[in-house]
Design a protein around this motif. Structure first.
Motif, PDB file in Angstrom:
ATOM      1  N   LEU A  31       0.855  -1.180   0.000  1.00 37.85           N
ATOM      2  CA  LEU A  31       0.000   0.000   0.000  1.00 37.85           C
ATOM      3  C   LEU A  31       0.892   1.230   0.000  1.00 37.85           C
ATOM      4  CD1 LEU A  31      -1.512   0.433   3.615  1.00 37.85           C
ATOM      5  CD2 LEU A  31       0.486  -0.925   3.079  1.00 37.85           C
ATOM      6  N   ILE A  32       0.265   2.392  -0.093  1.00 34.29           N
ATOM      7  CA  ILE A  32       0.987   3.666  -0.052  1.00 34.29           C
ATOM      8  C   ILE A  32       0.827   4.247   1.347  1.00 34.29           C
ATOM      9  CG2 ILE A  32       1.180   5.988  -1.023  1.00 34.29           C
ATOM     10  CD1 ILE A  32       1.902   3.848  -3.009  1.00 34.29           C
ATOM     11  N   LEU A  33       1.942   4.647   1.972  1.00 33.16           N
ATOM     12  CA  LEU A  33       1.883   5.224   3.313  1.00 33.16           C
ATOM     13  C   LEU A  33       2.598   6.567   3.357  1.00 33.16           C
ATOM     14  CD1 LEU A  33       2.665   2.126   5.588  1.00 33.16           C
ATOM     15  CD2 LEU A  33       0.444   3.199   5.199  1.00 33.16           C
ATOM     16  N   PRO A  34       2.070   7.506   4.129  1.00 28.51           N
ATOM     17  CA  PRO A  34       2.763   8.785   4.305  1.00 28.51           C
ATOM     18  C   PRO A  34       3.986   8.616   5.197  1.00 28.51           C
ATOM     19  CG  PRO A  34       0.774   8.744   5.642  1.00 28.51           C
ATOM     20  CD  PRO A  34       0.770   7.486   4.828  1.00 28.51           C
ATOM     21  N   THR A  35       4.961   9.474   4.983  1.00 25.70           N
ATOM     22  CA  THR A  35       6.163   9.490   5.816  1.00 25.70           C
ATOM     23  C   THR A  35       6.099  10.655   6.793  1.00 25.70           C
ATOM     24  OG1 THR A  35       7.430  10.964   4.382  1.00 25.70           O
ATOM     25  CG2 THR A  35       7.449   8.610   3.828  1.00 25.70           C
ATOM     26  N   ALA A  36       7.059  10.689   7.720  1.00 24.54           N
ATOM     27  CA  ALA A  36       7.115  11.781   8.692  1.00 24.54           C
ATOM     28  C   ALA A  36       7.353  13.120   8.011  1.00 24.54           C
ATOM     29  CB  ALA A  36       8.208  11.509   9.717  1.00 24.54           C
ATOM     30  N   ALA A  37       7.946  13.091   6.811  1.00 24.07           N
ATOM     31  CA  ALA A  37       8.222  14.326   6.069  1.00 24.07           C
ATOM     32  C   ALA A  37       7.041  14.783   5.228  1.00 24.07           C
ATOM     33  CB  ALA A  37       9.446  14.130   5.177  1.00 24.07           C
ATOM     34  N   GLY A  38       5.945  14.010   5.260  1.00 25.44           N
ATOM     35  CA  GLY A  38       4.754  14.405   4.510  1.00 25.44           C
ATOM     36  C   GLY A  38       4.692  13.872   3.105  1.00 25.44           C
ATOM     37  N   ALA A  39       5.655  13.041   2.707  1.00 22.70           N
ATOM     38  CA  ALA A  39       5.640  12.431   1.378  1.00 22.70           C
ATOM     39  C   ALA A  39       4.830  11.137   1.422  1.00 22.70           C
ATOM     40  CB  ALA A  39       7.066  12.156   0.916  1.00 22.70           C
ATOM     41  N   LEU A  40       4.554  10.601   0.239  1.00 18.26           N
ATOM     42  CA  LEU A  40       3.891   9.307   0.120  1.00 18.26           C
ATOM     43  C   LEU A  40       4.862   8.315  -0.498  1.00 18.26           C
ATOM     44  CD1 LEU A  40       0.390  10.420  -1.236  1.00 18.26           C
ATOM     45  CD2 LEU A  40       0.962   9.709   1.100  1.00 18.26           C
ATOM     46  N   GLN A  41       4.955   7.128   0.108  1.00 18.44           N
ATOM     47  CA  GLN A  41       5.886   6.114  -0.379  1.00 18.44           C
ATOM     48  C   GLN A  41       5.217   4.753  -0.385  1.00 18.44           C
ATOM     49  OE1 GLN A  41       9.440   6.138   2.029  1.00 18.44           O
ATOM     50  NE2 GLN A  41      10.304   7.931   1.000  1.00 18.44           N
ATOM     51  N   PRO A  42       5.561   3.921  -1.363  1.00 25.69           N
ATOM     52  CA  PRO A  42       5.042   2.543  -1.347  1.00 25.69           C
ATOM     53  C   PRO A  42       5.612   1.779  -0.146  1.00 25.69           C
ATOM     54  CG  PRO A  42       5.973   3.117  -3.492  1.00 25.69           C
ATOM     55  CD  PRO A  42       6.380   4.200  -2.546  1.00 25.69           C
ATOM     56  N   TYR A  43       4.790   0.909   0.413  1.00 22.35           N
ATOM     57  CA  TYR A  43       5.251   0.052   1.499  1.00 22.35           C
ATOM     58  C   TYR A  43       4.799  -1.371   1.223  1.00 22.35           C
ATOM     59  CZ  TYR A  43       6.047  -2.019   6.061  1.00 22.35           C
ATOM     60  OH  TYR A  43       6.485  -2.837   7.063  1.00 22.35           O
ATOM     61  N   VAL A  44       5.748  -2.302   1.275  1.00 17.06           N
ATOM     62  CA  VAL A  44       5.464  -3.720   1.085  1.00 17.06           C
ATOM     63  C   VAL A  44       5.585  -4.401   2.437  1.00 17.06           C
ATOM     64  CG1 VAL A  44       6.133  -5.843  -0.087  1.00 17.06           C
ATOM     65  CG2 VAL A  44       6.361  -3.631  -1.268  1.00 17.06           C
ATOM     66  N   ARG A  66      -3.685  11.717  17.190  1.00  8.95           N
ATOM     67  CA  ARG A  66      -2.399  11.456  16.540  1.00  8.95           C
ATOM     68  C   ARG A  66      -2.538  11.676  15.035  1.00  8.95           C
ATOM     69  NH1 ARG A  66       1.859  11.400  20.210  1.00  8.95           N
ATOM     70  NH2 ARG A  66       1.789   9.586  21.606  1.00  8.95           N
ATOM     71  N   SER A  67      -1.442  12.079  14.418  1.00 11.20           N
ATOM     72  CA  SER A  67      -1.456  12.403  12.995  1.00 11.20           C
ATOM     73  C   SER A  67      -1.467  11.141  12.141  1.00 11.20           C
ATOM     74  CB  SER A  67      -0.221  13.234  12.635  1.00 11.20           C
ATOM     75  OG  SER A  67       0.959  12.430  12.726  1.00 11.20           O
ATOM     76  N   LEU A  68      -1.831  11.315  10.883  1.00  7.51           N
ATOM     77  CA  LEU A  68      -1.801  10.191   9.954  1.00  7.51           C
ATOM     78  C   LEU A  68      -0.374   9.654   9.770  1.00  7.51           C
ATOM     79  CD1 LEU A  68      -3.551   8.420   8.131  1.00  7.51           C
ATOM     80  CD2 LEU A  68      -3.080  10.024   6.267  1.00  7.51           C
ATOM     81  N   PRO A  69       0.652  10.507   9.618  1.00  3.28           N
ATOM     82  CA  PRO A  69       2.014   9.959   9.545  1.00  3.28           C
ATOM     83  C   PRO A  69       2.400   9.152  10.795  1.00  3.28           C
ATOM     84  CG  PRO A  69       2.000  12.188   8.693  1.00  3.28           C
ATOM     85  CD  PRO A  69       0.645  11.949   9.289  1.00  3.28           C
TER      86      PRO A  69
END
Length: 395
Positions: free
Chosen positions: A5-18, A356-359
């Protein structure tokens, strides 16, 4: 096929996660422990209740009790109506007492079920508390109500006492009075200000070492009425120092959600068996119950390496859940129950699911995966994607 799936990072970007593909931790059936281990259990809100969720607690009683039955089935005890249940942080005393009653009733149907319940002063209106006598009466009211149900007590730290006490002697007076009346040995509760800022300076001093001397003095004076003390200071060295000084037979229940693995494993120091390692009364055990059960079973069999292999990977997750502001940790605990299928929604008393935030929650998901704590990975992915969709992310 790998789950992703795609998950947000602490920096506010979106990255794929396996997902890692790690097998979920599964404790053996009938596991026995050589430590007493309580999980401070969360409550399941009722999102369909026609009540203002910021002002009126409404619980799904069936789901709330079912979660406690799960904890008992894993060999864990239930520390009822504590701060993990949002006690004094959305859950009022009348609802807390109903929760205690229902849990005690459920425990009677489970052979060997361990339960102790929080006794505090949270029903007192701040403007009505003028003296330590008012605090004593508050404790006595809740104490009588819980003991009338057949419950054992966890004497919770009191915001009212922290506000009106003028020094250590007031704590000695209050606790001396309460302990002298207890029907059976109690667990004392020392919650640091990182969990509740209103408890700053507890035991009559802002200096932790001075406060500890007062607490140890109270315990020594009433050792027969004290089963143990739970401290949540997130300071392992002070916990160990206090553990070594407890009277014979009095237990240290670690409440350190940062260092619990090594504190439970212990150092073997001291003539008293209970002083060489901590027992546990932890909020994080709600979120990591299968791993806690499996690890404690390994420890009881003398397999210390296996204990650490199972519990060690949960520590980064716990430190993330309890990151500052620590008092918001309940959101992470309920998130874990939801993604693992133990409740049907991610709603909380007081609307605390938004605390709590989404990231933050995305990182929690990653850490849970790494620790083997996603019990049904496909379900966890579906639920995480639904949360992301609410926030406008197509994962």
């Amino acid at each position: 096929m790998a789950l992703k799936l795609i998950l947000p990072t602490a920096a506010g970007a979106l990255q794929p996660y396996v997902l890692s593909g790690n097998e979920p931790v599964q404790p053996a059936r009938g596991t026995r422990f050589d430590r007493i281990a309580y999980s401070a259990a969360h409550v399941v809100a009722d999102p369909l209740a026609p009540a203002d969720p910021w002002l009126q607690p409404a619980l799904d009683w069936d789901a709330t009790i079912a979660y406690r039955q799960r904890l008992w089935s894993l060999g864990l005890g239930v520390a009822e109506a504590m701060d993990t249940a949002q006690r004094g942080m959305g859950l009022d005393w009348p609802t807390s007492l109903q929760l205690i009653r229902r849990s005690l009733d459920a425990a009677r149907d489970v052979p060997g079920a361990l339960i102790a319940s929080g006794c505090g002063t949270d029903h007192l209106a701040p403007e009505d508390v003028k003296s330590v006598d008012d605090v004593i009466r508050g404790y006595e009211d809740q104490m009588a109500a819980i003991e009338a149900l057949g419950g054992r007590l966890i004497v919770m730290a009191s915001r009212a006492l922290a506000r009106v006490a003028r020094g250590p002697q007031d704590y000695e007076r209050v606790y001396g009075r309460i302990l002298s009346q207890a029907r059976q040995p109690v667990i004392l509760h020392w919650l640091g200000e990182m969990f509740d800022p209103a408890l700053a300076g507890y035991w009559g001093s802002a200096d932790v070492d001075t406060a500890m001397e007062t607490a140890l003095g109270v315990i020594a004076a009433h050792a027969a009425k004290v089963d143990g003390i739970k401290i949540s200071l997130l300071d392992k060295d002070r916990e160990i120092a206090m553990r070594r000084r407890l009277p014979a037979g009095v237990r240290m229940y670690t409440g350190d959600d940062f260092n619990y693995a090594e504190l439970i494993a212990g150092d073997g120091f001291g003539s008293e068996p209970t002083h060489g390692g901590s027992d546990a009364l932890l909020g994080i055990f709600d979120a990591i119950a299968p791993a806690a059960s499996a690890a404690l079973g390994e420890l009881a069999c003398g397999r210390v390496d296996r204990f650490h292999a199972i519990l060690g990977p949960t520590v980064p997750l716990s430190r993330h859940i309890f990151a500052a502001p620590t008092r918001l940790y309940k959101t992470g605990v309920v998130f874990m129950a939801w993604v693992n299928g133990h409740q049907q929604h991610f709603s909380m008393v007081g609307g605390q699911q938004s605390a709590r935030s989404l990231p933050h929650l995305a990182e929690l998901f990653r850490l849970a995966d790494a620790a083997g704590l996603l019990e049904q990975p496909e379900l966890a992915v579906r639920r995480m994607k639904s949360l992301l969709a609410v926030h406008g992310i197509d994962a």
